[in-house]
Every structure is written in C-alpha cells, then in structure tokens.
Design an enzyme around this catalytic site. Structure first.
Site, PDB file in Angstrom:
ATOM      1  CB  SER A 236      -0.909   0.018   1.235  1.00 20.84           C
ATOM      2  OG  SER A 236      -0.171   0.388   2.398  1.00 20.84           O
ATOM      3  CG  ASP A 237       1.402   5.783  -1.502  1.00 19.27           C
ATOM      4  OD1 ASP A 237       2.279   6.035  -0.646  1.00 19.27           O
ATOM      5  OD2 ASP A 237       1.317   6.428  -2.567  1.00 19.27           O
ATOM      6  CD1 TRP A 238       1.001   8.582   4.715  1.00 18.82           C
ATOM      7  CD2 TRP A 238       2.939   7.683   5.358  1.00 18.82           C
ATOM      8  NE1 TRP A 238       1.313   9.105   5.943  1.00 18.82           N
ATOM      9  CE2 TRP A 238       2.493   8.571   6.370  1.00 18.82           C
ATOM     10  CE3 TRP A 238       4.135   7.004   5.548  1.00 18.82           C
ATOM     11  CZ2 TRP A 238       3.217   8.792   7.528  1.00 18.82           C
ATOM     12  CZ3 TRP A 238       4.847   7.234   6.715  1.00 18.82           C
ATOM     13  CH2 TRP A 238       4.403   8.112   7.685  1.00 18.82           C
ATOM     14  N   GLY A 239      -1.015   5.288   4.036  1.00 19.09           N
ATOM     15  CA  GLY A 239      -2.384   5.610   4.419  1.00 19.09           C
ATOM     16  C   GLY A 239      -3.410   5.389   3.330  1.00 19.09           C
ATOM     17  CB  SER A 240      -3.320   4.090  -0.040  1.00 20.59           C
ATOM     18  OG  SER A 240      -2.506   2.933   0.006  1.00 20.59           O
TER      19      SER A 240
END
Length: 902
Positions: A236-240
């Site tokens: 995942s991306d940061w906080g996605s």
C-alpha cells in the site's frame, strides 16, 4: 532453518519458511512500521532469520530522511522525466543500477520506485517522477529501470497502481475510465514491469471507477495477479488502505508504515473467520519468495561508503542525454569562443538543487549550481556575472492567487541592509506571549506541513523548525513596502485559516472567518517611491491543520502591479543583460507530490523577467529546469531555449556542457508542451463533480492522451511530443515497410520498418528516429497516429546508417471492451517516420512494400546497421553509451555482494 540454504529454489525456501511461521509472524511480515531513525520498514523476525525490509523512496535517488546514514545524503540523479527524454532504455537501466547500489550501500533493500503513472494533465505535480505520456516509451524505460535496481539484493516497487494522475484531492479522487483506456494507456507500464520481474507493486491513494485502489479485488487479484501473472507482492501507499477485510481479500499483501488495518486488526479478522488463513499464507508466501529470489536473506544490506564522484559522474552522463534543445535560432548555440561576457540571471541559478520535492527529494552528496557550472566552463577569459532578478521558488508558489510581493520592494522595520520582512511565529493560534521564533524572511509565502519537512522540501528558501509544520500556530510579518511605480495595486491574501492585512495601520483585508484555502483581495493606490507600513497576521487555526495527513498552514500575500511597472530586481537583471554579450536566464518550477501546478506559467513572475531580459539583449538564452511543461509567452523574443529538466546534482556541469557544445543535445520531449491550458484534454483539475467520498473525474478524452489528443483535435502544440533539436542535422531516406502475419499466429500483423538515417551536418550527434503507426481507413475512433517504435543512433558527420525498427505488437492491436481481449488492427496500417510526432519525413504511402523480411544490408560509411526499440532490440548508440556508464559496475557489485540477475 532449512530455508537458509541458498541452493534451493526461492519458491521452495518460501514454503519451508512458511511452515515454520506462526500467524503473528506472518502478520508481522505483512504489516509495515515507521521509525524516525529508519524510515519505513518491516521489522526483522530474528527467531526465523528473516531480515528487516528497509524501504527508501527512490524515483531520482535514494531519499534518506535521517542523518545517521551518510549524513542523510545520496547521489541526486536526474528526474525520471529527464531519463525519458533520452529515449534510451539502457540509461534507465543505468539509473536503476545506481539506485539499487546506493540503496544497498545505505542499508536499504526496497526502493519505492519507479513511478509508472501516466500524466493525464501537464499540471500533474508528479509528472517529473514518471516517463512521459506515451505508454510504449514508458513501458520500455520502466522495465529497464526495474531490472537495473534488481541487479542488486534490492526489491523494486512499481507505483502507483492504477490510473493515479493528479495530486489535487489525491486521497479521494475517483478516476472514471473504461476498460479500454485502462488497458491501452494506464496499465502497459505496469505490465512491462511485471514482465521484467518487478518484486513489488504499490497501489495508489485514488479510487478507480468507485473503488479505492488498495481495496480493488478486480484490479489487484483479477488483472494484476491473474491476467498479468504478477508473482510479487502488493504494497500500500502511505495511508491508502480503507478497510481490513476489504484490502486483505482484494489482494493487498502489505500495509506500508502503519498498523492500522493489518497487524492486530487482520489477526482479529482471521480469528473471526472473515479472512481465510490461506489468504494470509498467500501474502506471506509472496513477500518471502521475493525476498529469497532477490537475495535479501543471503546478502544483508550494510551501510558502506558511497562512490560519490563515480556516481555523480554517472548522474551527469545520464542527464546530458536527456537535455532537449527546444529552440536555437541563428545557431546561437553552442556558444562561440567570441563570447567575452555572460549574464547569468535567475535566483535559482545559484541553487544547485532544482529538483522535485516530496518523496523524490534527495540530499545530494555534492552539488554544482548552474552559475558555478557556467562560470567554470567559460574560463578565466570570460566575465560571468549574476543577477537574481527575483526570489527563490518555493512550494508557496503553487498556492492559488497572484505572485507573492517580492523581497526587492520590502525591508524589515528599522533596517536598510536587507530585503524582506520581520517574521514572528507563535506555537499558539492567538499570537500569545513572546514569539517562539523571530527571523527575517523574503516574502509572505509559507507552505507548512508536508512542504516544510527538510527531507521533502526542494526549495532554497530557508525552512522554519519542523515543530511548526503541523501545529495550529500563528505568524506575523511586518516591514516597509515601497511601490516601484505610481498606480493601483491589487493585494491578495491567500490563506488557510484566518488572516488580516494592514497598510499604514489600516486594515485593508479582513479574512477573519475560519476558512479552507482561499483568497481575498483589495485595491490600494500607491505612489512611486513612497514607503508604506505593512503588516500581515495569520492564524493557522483551520480544524484540519495537524489532523489531515501532513496538512499544515498556508499563507501568501500576492499582488498585481500596474502595467509598465518594473521591479528593482528586474531592473538590475536588465542592466546586467544589456551590458553582456549573452544573457542566460535559468528558470525553474516547483514540482511535488500533494500539490498540482496551478497553471502552465513559470512561478514567481519569471515569465515577466525573461521578457524584460530579452528586450534588453537580443542574444538571450532560456534554460528551463522544470518538471512539467510550461507556457512560454516570451518564446518569440528569445533566441534559444534549453529544457534541462531536473538534471541531478551535477546540473551546473550538465547545463554548461550543453551550452558550450561539449555535449551535442540529443534529447526528445517525452511529453507534449501545450500553448495554453484550454488546449489540453484534462483542463482545470478543480472542475469535477463530487460524490459522497470526493471528486469524480471522468476521462472523457478516452485513449487520446498527450500528442494523440492534439493530433485528433487538430491542435498545434507549443512543442510536440518527440521534438528536440541538435547542433547537427539529420536526413531520412529510402523507407521500406515489410508487413505480414505475425510469426507463429493465424491472426495479427507484424510490421518492420527500414530506412536510412544520415548525419548531414558538421558535428557528431545522435538522433532519435521515431516510427508512428496510423489508423486504418474509416477509423475515426482512434488517434491518427501512435508511436510504434524508435531508434537512437549516433552518427559522425557525413555518416549514414540503415536503421530497422520492428513495430511493437501493442501498436498493431486494440483492446476490445466487448470481448475483453486484444484484437489486431484490420489493415496494414500506414507508417510514418520522422524526428517528432509532427516532423514526419517519410511515409509508407511513398515507400515500396514487401512481404519477406528485408535482408541485412552492409553499413554505410561511418556506421553500421542499427536495430531500434519497438517490440525489442537496442540501438548500437544506446549500447555504446551504456557500456561507458556501466564502467566499473561489476567491481562495485562484487564489493556489495550482489547477485547476477536471474
């Protein structure tokens, strides 16, 4: 620990490891953490000998956000858009090699890159991180960079899957596009990365057709892991991530940096029976297999000294191949020996770090500014002087509203020895007590939060301490404003929170309601030379500050000046230009994640500066260090324009070597430059309907991305895709097109294109010959032409080569949304060959056609037969360049203990 046996296949080692892991250990492997001392990582599991996954951002060099490793420094490489401008996959491989080697030498074993996003709009804040607007070119470059990174015990991570095209509302925007657009435009670079063996793919923040990218089972499991055959893991991306069960069942394998949805929540979901144990096992298996396949268990990443000068030289060599000569009237360039005085103009000409911000920002091991590079190359016999002409560019220049009032007309209270205003900051939003910070700043222009972190900010403007970044504090600027001419001035305060502007003690702008980012203006009459007391109060008390991801305060005091007014800094620059043989204006933009560009204009009134300098010196050269296309209202006034992009830490040497002719520029635009925003397909990024979760953007242009849009709509771009001049000239002759059925199939076409390329000028140089495939008769749906292949060929003066380009299969097929598969074109399509998408020299309508493959021909004098980049193949020039750039790589790999690519 039988899985430590390096002679076993990676898959077998992973199964052995999996059988020994507890549920908690599998979940640990699937859940990321973040530590200020180590960045993003997954902790080691010592009981099983599992090494930590230590991650670094890496589109343009290894970003080290902490000082205990090499003082936080690494080689600042050219932005990927500059690599794309070289049109040389081998250079992308070379850049990947440096990324992988330096990641390993700084203790990292995962590079969060390359970025494979296609730029739907020229305003995209991260356009510089990608490889341009053509899927075929981006696919070849992305595959090569992945291979270069993974030549080391380092995992590459292709991002952001999928259809991630803007920073505006990036956490909630919904990309609405049909299956065909996804397949033909936005997915090909990822599919190429998968074919190249990429270890990891990162899902983006955005939604795709209503579903968040990291929760999208159809895309992650169905398309990526299923149809594409991706065997690595999805990160995942940061906080996605938006839900534990949703993401786990969709195919997300690892949550980056947080234990919000994986970790304990995923364990609980497993125990409740909401997520089968087989799903958890599959995630752990994918991660472990990638770690075994690329040697992470067998070759631990250790911190070792970087070869600063060696890698700096590679950075320069790569950047030089991507510089694009856009204009050169009267052959002003290269600069002749008769030049005795040079004016170098631009505040950021003394800034050696014109680079992309955010995750792409790199603290260089050393740096060469444009001014230093030009001064050094010009030599002692040439007088080189500098005038800033304005202020440094910063993230605040991406805020809406007019240009910030410049420092040249401002002075702090009681001081005449410095320009700017006295700035006072409080940690309280109510200006309480003594200020916590007092300093002199050039302008009222601050973007805090994400844009004030040392590891992500790419401006020369001094930062304030990071403790103010996400705080709901307050600030006050005071000083004297002196108007440069008599007339009406429109002052505009742009801010998030609350703000007030006072002129001579009178409140002229009251923006005191708590508000989202917005502007308020007033017109004030001023007399030339009159001094006015100026005070600006700002309170960053918007409720989202410090709560939403990395959101801090934003404030800018801008103005619109009377027609004909000339600012003092511009006057100084004009005077210097007028007394110099040549004027070189070095202009830049500010590109970053989290914020798109507000327009195509150069920020900080640089367009006005260039026009004024050009009026004073008819021999004006503009050097652009930009990450996105810009409009050029001054284009007809200047003699030469050079697009250097963000050229890395040797940018001054790169620019100077091109200007003085040590390097013959050979770059070609990987992205179209529009004349105006209204000519583009996407238009204003803020014009979007909204649903309950956020804005909805419909990709109404279908597959007409970039040059395809301009061709289909009959719009003349400022500079077309593929454009780039040289200090020599090239001729195209004797086109021959061979078409027939694709080998080994009963359907589909195979097209091979042969032509002679000749250097008809007086200097050695390289040309990117481009092959475009037209549409079948009666086809009004597809673009008139699409790139089918290319070849970059180096030729001595008077030499020629026979060049053969096999048209890429994807240029001869279309995706059918009805049958959900690729279908071949229904004709032998017309073929065009030339120097850009709008400079087409040869066409198959005038060429002989044949069914058998052309026999190899002997090379013409001074050259040899070259094979270009279509479906496969590398040109002789690219291979020669690669051999130079890869010099010494083998020795360094032996030092780092890296493996040979499988």
């Amino acid at each position: 620990m039988p899985w430590t046996d390096a002679t076993l296949p990676p898959e077998q080692r992973a199964e052995l490891l999996l059988s020994a892991m507890t549920l908690e250990e599998k979940l640990d492997l699937e859940t990321g953490e973040r530590c200020l001392n180590y960045g993003y990582f997954n902790a080691a599991i010592d009981r099983l000998g599992i090494p930590a996954l230590t991650m670094t951002d890496g589109p343009a060099g290894v970003r080290i956000p902490y000082r205990h490793v090499n003082d936080g420094k690494a080689t600042q490489l050219p932005a990927p858009i500059a690599v794309a401008a070289s049109w040389e996959p081998e250079l992308a491989r070379a850049q990947g090699d440096v990324l992988g080697a330096e990641a390993f030498a700084t203790g990292h074993n995962v590079v969060l890159g390359p970025t494979l996003d296609m730029p739907r709009t020229p305003l995209a804040g991260r356009l510089f991180e990608g490889f341009g607007e053509e899927p075929l070119l981006a696919s070849q470059l992305s595959a090569a960079m992945v291979e270069g990174i993974q030549e080391h015990p380092v995992l590459a991570d292709a991002k952001h899957f999928a259809a991630y095209t803007q920073e505006t509302d990036r956490f909630t925007v919904d990309a609405r596009l049909d299956e065909r657009v996804l397949r033909e435009i936005y997915l090909p670079p990822f599919e190429a990365a998968v074919r190249a063996g990429v270890a990891s793919v990162m899902c983006g923040f955005n939604r795709v057709n209503g579903v968040y990218a990291c929760d999208d089972r159809a895309m992650l499991t169905g398309v990526l892991k299923g149809e594409m055959g991706f065997g690595g893991f999805v990160l995942s991306d940061w906080g996605s991530v938006h839900g534990t069960v949703e993401a786990a069942m969709a195919g997300l394998d690892q949550e980056l940096a947080f234990e919000k949805y994986f970790g304990r929540p995923l364990r609980d979901a497993v125990k409740r029976g909401e997520v089968p144990m087989a799903v958890v096992d599959d995630k752990a298996r994918r991660i472990a297999t990638a770690m075994f396949r690329f040697g992470l268990f067998d070759h631990p990443a250790l911190v070792t000294p970087l070869p600063d000068r060696e890698d700096g030289a590679r950075s320069r060599e790569i950047a030089e191949r991507g510089v694009v000569l856009l204009k050169n009237d009267g052959d002003l360039l290269p600069l002749s020996a008769g030049v005795t005085s040079i004016a170098v103009i631009g505040a950021d000409a003394v800034n050696a770090n014109a680079q992309g911000a955010g995750a792409a920002r790199v603290e260089p091991t050393y740096s060469v500014s444009p001014l230093d590079g030009i001064r050094h190359r010009a030599g002692a016999g040439v007088k080189v002087e500098h005038a800033p002409g304005g202020d440094f560019v910063s993230a605040a220049d991406l805020l809406p509203g007019p240009t910030a009032i410049p420092s040249a007309v401002l002075t702090p209270p009681g001081r005449n020895d410095v320009h700017g205003l006295l700035a006072e900051y409080w940690m309280s939003p109510r200006f309480e007590g003594a200020p916590d910070l007092v300093e002199v700043e050039p302008r009222v222009a601050r973007s805090l939060g994400f844009f004030n972190y040392p590891s992500t900010n790419a401006s020369s403007v001094p930062q304030i301490p990071a403790r103010f970044s996400l705080h709901r504090g307050s600030a006050r600027w005071t000083g004297i404003l002196v108007a440069p001419s008599t007339g009406d001035y429109t002052l505009t305060l742009t801010s998030r929170g609350r703000g007030w502007v006072y002129v001579d003690g009178r409140l002229v702008i009251d923006h005191s309601e708590v508000h989202d980012l917005g502007s308020k203006s007033v017109m004030v009459r001023m007399q030339q030379g009159e001094a006015h007391d100026l005070r600006v109060d700002y309170s960053a008390d918007h409720p989202d500050v410090g709560k939403k991801t990395d959101l801090g305060g934003d404030v800018k005091l801008g103005w619109e000046i009377p027609a004909g007014a000339v600012l003092p800094a511009v006057q100084d620059a004009v005077a210097l230009a007028a007394r110099s043989d040549v004027a070189i204006v070095v202009a830049r933009d500010y590109s970053t994640e989290e914020r798109d560009h507000p327009s195509l204009a150069l920020p900080a009134a640089q367009d006005d500066l260039i026009a004024a300098v050009a009026a004073a010196n008819p021999r004006t050269i503009v050097v652009l260090t930009t990450g996105h296309p810009v409009a050029m209202p001054w284009l007809d006034q200047v003699r030469a324009v050079v697009e250097a992009w963000y050229p890395g830490q040797e940018q001054g040497a790169v620019i100077a070597r091109v200007l003085f002719g040590d390097v013959n520029p050979s770059g070609k635009l990987p992205v179209s430059f529009p004349r105006r925003l209204a000519d583009t397909a996407a238009g204003d990024l803020h014009d979007a309907i909204r649903d309950a979760q956020g804005p909805v953007v419909t990709f109404g242009e279908s597959t007409l991305l970039g040059y395809r849009w301009y061709d289909a709509k009959g719009i003349e771009p400022l500079f077309p895709f593929g454009h780039g001049l040289s200090y020599t000239s090239f001729g195209y002759h004797d086109l021959e097109v061979t078409a027939g059925a694709a080998p080994g199939t009963t359907a589909g076409r195979a097209v091979s294109v042969a032509f002679t390329l000749a250097n008809e000028g007086g200097r050695a140089g390289a040309e990117v010959a481009q092959v475009y495939v037209g549409r079948c008769p009666g086809d009004q749906v597809n673009a008139p032409r699409r790139l089918g292949g290319f070849a970059k060929v180096q030729l001595e003066p008077g030499a020629s080569q026979r060049v053969v380009v096999d048209v890429a299969p994807e240029a001869l097929t279309r995706w059918s949304s009805d049958t959900h598969r690729w279908t071949p074109v229904e004709c032998d399509p017309p073929v065009f060959v030339g120097s850009s998408s709008r400079d087409l020299r040869l066409t198959s309508a005038d060429a002989p056609a044949s069914s058998p493959a052309p026999a190899p021909e002997p090379a013409a004098a001074g050259g040899e037969r070259a094979r270009g980049c279509g479906a496969s193949g590398r040109s002789t020039a690219a291979m020669a360049v690669a051999s130079l750039i890869f010099a010494g790589v083998a020795a360094r790999r032996r030092r780092s203990g890296s493996r040979t690519a499988a």
